[in-house]
Write a protein that holds these residues in place. Structure first.
Motif, PDB file in Angstrom:
ATOM      1  N   GLU A 254       0.844  -1.194   0.000  1.00  0.00           N
ATOM      2  CA  GLU A 254       0.000   0.000   0.000  1.00  0.00           C
ATOM      3  C   GLU A 254       0.878   1.242   0.000  1.00  0.00           C
ATOM      4  N   CYS A 255       0.366   2.300  -0.635  1.00  0.00           N
ATOM      5  CA  CYS A 255       1.080   3.575  -0.704  1.00  0.00           C
ATOM      6  C   CYS A 255       0.092   4.704  -0.457  1.00  0.00           C
ATOM      7  N   SER A 256       0.598   5.809   0.056  1.00  0.00           N
ATOM      8  CA  SER A 256      -0.229   7.010   0.203  1.00  0.00           C
ATOM      9  C   SER A 256       0.619   8.222  -0.138  1.00  0.00           C
ATOM     10  N   ALA A 257      -0.048   9.283  -0.573  1.00  0.00           N
ATOM     11  CA  ALA A 257       0.641  10.525  -0.903  1.00  0.00           C
ATOM     12  C   ALA A 257      -0.357  11.662  -0.803  1.00  0.00           C
ATOM     13  N   ALA A 258       0.150  12.855  -0.478  1.00  0.00           N
ATOM     14  CA  ALA A 258      -0.686  14.048  -0.387  1.00  0.00           C
ATOM     15  C   ALA A 258      -0.379  14.962  -1.566  1.00  0.00           C
ATOM     16  N   GLU A 259      -1.436  15.349  -2.299  1.00  0.00           N
ATOM     17  CA  GLU A 259      -1.307  16.302  -3.405  1.00  0.00           C
ATOM     18  C   GLU A 259      -2.366  17.377  -3.208  1.00  0.00           C
ATOM     19  N   GLY A 260      -1.990  18.443  -2.489  1.00  0.00           N
ATOM     20  CA  GLY A 260      -2.942  19.518  -2.239  1.00  0.00           C
ATOM     21  C   GLY A 260      -4.113  19.021  -1.422  1.00  0.00           C
ATOM     22  N   ASP A 261      -5.322  19.132  -1.986  1.00  0.00           N
ATOM     23  CA  ASP A 261      -6.522  18.700  -1.276  1.00  0.00           C
ATOM     24  C   ASP A 261      -6.906  17.266  -1.608  1.00  0.00           C
ATOM     25  N   LEU A 262      -5.976  16.492  -2.168  1.00  0.00           N
ATOM     26  CA  LEU A 262      -6.248  15.097  -2.515  1.00  0.00           C
ATOM     27  C   LEU A 262      -5.303  14.159  -1.759  1.00  0.00           C
ATOM     28  N   LEU A 263      -5.886  13.182  -1.103  1.00  0.00           N
ATOM     29  CA  LEU A 263      -5.109  12.104  -0.509  1.00  0.00           C
ATOM     30  C   LEU A 263      -5.177  10.916  -1.468  1.00  0.00           C
ATOM     31  N   VAL A 264      -4.014  10.482  -1.936  1.00  0.00           N
ATOM     32  CA  VAL A 264      -3.928   9.372  -2.888  1.00  0.00           C
ATOM     33  C   VAL A 264      -3.589   8.104  -2.118  1.00  0.00           C
ATOM     34  N   VAL A 265      -4.399   7.082  -2.292  1.00  0.00           N
ATOM     35  CA  VAL A 265      -4.160   5.796  -1.633  1.00  0.00           C
ATOM     36  C   VAL A 265      -4.166   4.700  -2.695  1.00  0.00           C
ATOM     37  N   MET A 266      -3.066   3.970  -2.794  1.00  0.00           N
ATOM     38  CA  MET A 266      -2.966   2.877  -3.750  1.00  0.00           C
ATOM     39  C   MET A 266      -2.754   1.569  -3.000  1.00  0.00           C
ATOM     40  N   ALA A 267      -3.573   0.587  -3.315  1.00  0.00           N
ATOM     41  CA  ALA A 267      -3.451  -0.747  -2.716  1.00  0.00           C
ATOM     42  C   ALA A 267      -3.210  -1.757  -3.824  1.00  0.00           C
ATOM     43  N   VAL A 268      -2.189  -2.605  -3.629  1.00  0.00           N
ATOM     44  CA  VAL A 268      -1.771  -3.562  -4.667  1.00  0.00           C
ATOM     45  C   VAL A 268      -1.752  -4.965  -4.077  1.00  0.00           C
ATOM     46  N   GLU A 269      -2.204  -5.911  -4.859  1.00  0.00           N
ATOM     47  CA  GLU A 269      -2.135  -7.323  -4.465  1.00  0.00           C
ATOM     48  C   GLU A 269      -1.727  -8.129  -5.687  1.00  0.00           C
ATOM     49  N   GLY A 270      -0.773  -9.057  -5.475  1.00  0.00           N
ATOM     50  CA  GLY A 270      -0.325  -9.856  -6.599  1.00  0.00           C
ATOM     51  C   GLY A 270       0.545 -11.022  -6.177  1.00  0.00           C
ATOM     52  N   VAL A 271       0.933 -11.755  -7.185  1.00  0.00           N
ATOM     53  CA  VAL A 271       1.777 -12.925  -6.958  1.00  0.00           C
ATOM     54  C   VAL A 271       3.148 -12.470  -6.461  1.00  0.00           C
ATOM     55  N   ALA A 272       3.612 -13.093  -5.379  1.00  0.00           N
ATOM     56  CA  ALA A 272       4.926 -12.752  -4.824  1.00  0.00           C
ATOM     57  C   ALA A 272       6.029 -13.358  -5.691  1.00  0.00           C
ATOM     58  N   PRO A 273       7.133 -12.638  -5.830  1.00  0.00           N
ATOM     59  CA  PRO A 273       7.394 -11.295  -5.333  1.00  0.00           C
ATOM     60  C   PRO A 273       6.744 -10.235  -6.238  1.00  0.00           C
ATOM     61  N   LEU A 274       6.286  -9.165  -5.644  1.00  0.00           N
ATOM     62  CA  LEU A 274       5.613  -8.115  -6.407  1.00  0.00           C
ATOM     63  C   LEU A 274       6.608  -7.368  -7.307  1.00  0.00           C
ATOM     64  N   PRO A 275       6.161  -6.964  -8.507  1.00  0.00           N
ATOM     65  CA  PRO A 275       7.033  -6.156  -9.380  1.00  0.00           C
ATOM     66  C   PRO A 275       7.023  -4.700  -8.912  1.00  0.00           C
ATOM     67  N   LYS A 276       7.852  -4.402  -7.949  1.00  0.00           N
ATOM     68  CA  LYS A 276       7.801  -3.097  -7.296  1.00  0.00           C
ATOM     69  C   LYS A 276       8.069  -1.942  -8.254  1.00  0.00           C
ATOM     70  N   ASP A 277       8.955  -2.118  -9.230  1.00  0.00           N
ATOM     71  CA  ASP A 277       9.243  -1.040 -10.170  1.00  0.00           C
ATOM     72  C   ASP A 277       7.997  -0.666 -10.975  1.00  0.00           C
ATOM     73  N   ARG A 278       7.252  -1.666 -11.413  1.00  0.00           N
ATOM     74  CA  ARG A 278       6.030  -1.393 -12.164  1.00  0.00           C
ATOM     75  C   ARG A 278       4.996  -0.715 -11.281  1.00  0.00           C
ATOM     76  N   ILE A 279       4.953  -1.091 -10.020  1.00  0.00           N
ATOM     77  CA  ILE A 279       3.952  -0.532  -9.111  1.00  0.00           C
ATOM     78  C   ILE A 279       4.231   0.947  -8.828  1.00  0.00           C
ATOM     79  N   VAL A 280       5.466   1.283  -8.506  1.00  0.00           N
ATOM     80  CA  VAL A 280       5.775   2.682  -8.208  1.00  0.00           C
ATOM     81  C   VAL A 280       5.674   3.540  -9.478  1.00  0.00           C
ATOM     82  N   ALA A 281       5.891   2.938 -10.656  1.00  0.00           N
ATOM     83  CA  ALA A 281       5.726   3.681 -11.897  1.00  0.00           C
ATOM     84  C   ALA A 281       4.267   4.113 -12.076  1.00  0.00           C
TER      85      ALA A 281
END
Length: 297
Positions: A254-281
């Protein structure tokens, strides 16, 4: 393009016929109407020498002006005019150039950090190699909710088991956030080995920042969560991996970020190990879409 006026050249003046000597005077001729329906004046005849009798001249070589043809193409209208050759009595008035229309941006961010437009427009469009995923709980997979709808979808189910006093406190806190709306879109890879849920929650900027900072502290110092990847170019984003045994076939991030008046929340589920580079992209693309003009990251 603005419509042009149709210009119909005026008809040539019709001279008054001369009566032969000794003949009874004829009744004055009836004025001939121009093709446009306007009366035509008679030009005064001043003959310099006697002429033989002439018959009334009939209007000849009448100007044919076709009606304007409006052809709708894209967002404009093209007007086409056809004119037969005819002696013009007056120079046509040049058509003024159409005023350029201002480009209206349907969504984006203001310099003060507040975003405008539909949250569905602000959400990251489905990237190449992905499709819309499954519903995110009771939200659906591509939806925008008002603050009241979000309250009913998220809060009501959570507070029903709480004592009345705690319910009131939680509802007051929620109302003090001044939640305007929430947008949800889910994505899944074509192979089906990775699912992503992206949520945008729009409310008071100070509270957005507080919640994002709280997430960073809570996930970074408790030791319950595993440290997640960084998001290049976005220091305000925080990612963490949920608790799981080393041999678990499925992993969650899971990831979160603040952009002004927006709170961004991303939740990811997948086969381990997760492709972290693709997710953060994906998260970086979403945050770039919400970038505030003039802000440095």
């Amino acid at each position: 393009m603005s419509e042009s006026d149709v210009i119909v050249p005026g008809s040539p003046a019709v001279p008054t016929p001369e009566a032969p000597p000794g003949a009874a005077p004829e009744a004055p001729p009836v004025p001939v109407a121009a093709p446009s329906g306007l009366p035509v004046g008679h030009a005064p005849a001043t003959p310099t020498a006697p002429r033989p009798p002439r018959r009334l001249l009939r209007a000849g070589g009448a100007t044919v002006a076709a009606a304007l043809v409006g052809v709708v193409i894209g967002i404009g209208i093209i007007e086409v005019r056809y004119d037969d050759p005819a002696p013009a009595t007056a120079a046509p008035t040049p058509a003024s150039a159409p005023a350029p229309s201002a480009t209206v941006t349907p969504f984006g961010a203001k310099s003060n950090g507040n975003h405008f437009g539909s949250l569905r427009d602000l959400l990251l469009p489905v990237p190449a190699g992905y499709g819309l995923g499954a519903d995110d709980g009771g939200f659906g997979n591509d939806v925008e909710l008002t603050g009241e709808q979000l309250l009913a979808a998220e809060l009501d189910d959570e507070v029903v088991t709480m004592p009345k006093e705690q319910q009131d406190k939680l509802r007051k806190y929620w109302n003090d956030l001044h939640v305007k709306a929430a947008g949800v879109r889910t994505y899944t890879t074509q192979a089906g080995d990775l699912t992503v849920s992206m949520k945008l929650r729009q409310f008071n900027q100070q509270e957005v920042q507080k919640l994002n900072e709280y997430t960073a502290i809570f996930t970074g110092e408790t030791g319950i969560f595993r440290t997640g990847p960084a998001v290049p170019g976005h220091a305000e984003a925080h990612c963490y991996l949920l608790p799981a045994p080393p041999s678990a076939p499925i992993d969650r991030l899971e990831c979160s970020a603040a952009e002004g008046d927006l709170l961004v929340v991303m939740a990811v589920e997948g086969v381990a190990p997760l492709p972290k580079d693709r997710i953060v992209a994906l998260l970086a693309q979403q945050l770039d879409r919400l970038a505030i003009p003039g802000a440095s990251v």
